[in-house]
Design a protein around this motif. Sequence first.
Motif, PDB file in Angstrom:
ATOM      1  N   ILE A  80      13.169  10.200  -4.258  1.00 40.65           N
ATOM      2  CA  ILE A  80      13.215   8.790  -4.625  1.00 40.65           C
ATOM      3  C   ILE A  80      12.122   8.515  -5.666  1.00 40.65           C
ATOM      4  N   PRO A  81      12.478   7.834  -6.775  1.00 43.86           N
ATOM      5  CA  PRO A  81      11.448   7.476  -7.756  1.00 43.86           C
ATOM      6  C   PRO A  81      10.397   6.547  -7.148  1.00 43.86           C
ATOM      7  N   LYS A  82       9.197   6.546  -7.713  1.00 46.19           N
ATOM      8  CA  LYS A  82       8.087   5.768  -7.165  1.00 46.19           C
ATOM      9  C   LYS A  82       8.360   4.268  -7.167  1.00 46.19           C
ATOM     10  N   ASN A  83       9.098   3.782  -8.152  1.00 42.00           N
ATOM     11  CA  ASN A  83       9.346   2.344  -8.235  1.00 42.00           C
ATOM     12  C   ASN A  83      10.323   1.848  -7.179  1.00 42.00           C
ATOM     13  N   PHE A  84      11.103   2.717  -6.571  1.00 40.56           N
ATOM     14  CA  PHE A  84      12.080   2.300  -5.574  1.00 40.56           C
ATOM     15  C   PHE A  84      11.581   2.450  -4.145  1.00 40.56           C
ATOM     16  N   THR A  85      10.336   2.853  -3.958  1.00 41.28           N
ATOM     17  CA  THR A  85       9.751   2.859  -2.625  1.00 41.28           C
ATOM     18  C   THR A  85       9.267   1.449  -2.309  1.00 41.28           C
ATOM     19  N   LEU A  86       8.891   1.203  -1.065  1.00 44.23           N
ATOM     20  CA  LEU A  86       8.434  -0.127  -0.664  1.00 44.23           C
ATOM     21  C   LEU A  86       7.161  -0.517  -1.412  1.00 44.23           C
ATOM     22  N   ALA A  87       6.259   0.425  -1.598  1.00 40.93           N
ATOM     23  CA  ALA A  87       5.025   0.136  -2.333  1.00 40.93           C
ATOM     24  C   ALA A  87       5.328  -0.134  -3.804  1.00 40.93           C
ATOM     25  N   GLY A  88       6.266   0.593  -4.387  1.00 44.99           N
ATOM     26  CA  GLY A  88       6.625   0.378  -5.783  1.00 44.99           C
ATOM     27  C   GLY A  88       7.332  -0.953  -5.999  1.00 44.99           C
ATOM     28  N   LEU A 105      12.470  -5.512  -9.824  1.00 43.74           N
ATOM     29  CA  LEU A 105      13.381  -4.485  -9.324  1.00 43.74           C
ATOM     30  C   LEU A 105      14.024  -4.854  -7.989  1.00 43.74           C
ATOM     31  N   ILE A 106      13.500  -5.871  -7.296  1.00 41.77           N
ATOM     32  CA  ILE A 106      14.031  -6.235  -5.980  1.00 41.77           C
ATOM     33  C   ILE A 106      15.488  -6.697  -6.068  1.00 41.77           C
ATOM     34  N   PRO A 107      15.885  -7.578  -7.021  1.00 46.21           N
ATOM     35  CA  PRO A 107      17.309  -7.935  -7.108  1.00 46.21           C
ATOM     36  C   PRO A 107      18.197  -6.743  -7.459  1.00 46.21           C
ATOM     37  N   LEU A 108      17.692  -5.828  -8.272  1.00 45.30           N
ATOM     38  CA  LEU A 108      18.461  -4.645  -8.629  1.00 45.30           C
ATOM     39  C   LEU A 108      18.735  -3.789  -7.399  1.00 45.30           C
ATOM     40  N   VAL A 109      17.738  -3.587  -6.570  1.00 44.72           N
ATOM     41  CA  VAL A 109      17.901  -2.788  -5.358  1.00 44.72           C
ATOM     42  C   VAL A 109      18.833  -3.508  -4.382  1.00 44.72           C
TER      43      VAL A 109
END
Length: 83
Positions: free
Chosen positions: A2-10, A17-21
Motif C-alpha cells: 500500500i502506498p504511504k498516502n493511502f494508509t491512515l497516517a497518510g 485523498l479522503i473522498p478519493l478513497v
Amino acid sequence: MIPKNFTLAGLKKNYPLIPLVGLLGAAITGCAAFSLRTALRTPDVSWRKQINPEPWNEYRDKEYRLYNPKHIPKDNCPAPKLE
C-alpha cells in the motif's frame, strides 16, 4: 504494498485523498454487489445443473412487462420452446 498516502497516517496528512478513497471503496463495493446479485439471481446462471438443468424454462409462463396499459394477455406472444 500500500502506498504511504493511502494508509491512515497518510490520509490524516493529505485530506484531499479522503473522498478519493471513499469513492473508490464505494465503487469496488458496488461492483462486487452487482456481480454477486447477477450470479445468484438471474436465470442465465445455473450453479446446480443436476437439480435444474434448464433454469430458463421456469420463466416461460411469467410476464416481463413493466407497464401494460392495454392489458394485453401473454397468450398473444408465447415464448419459444428451446430443446
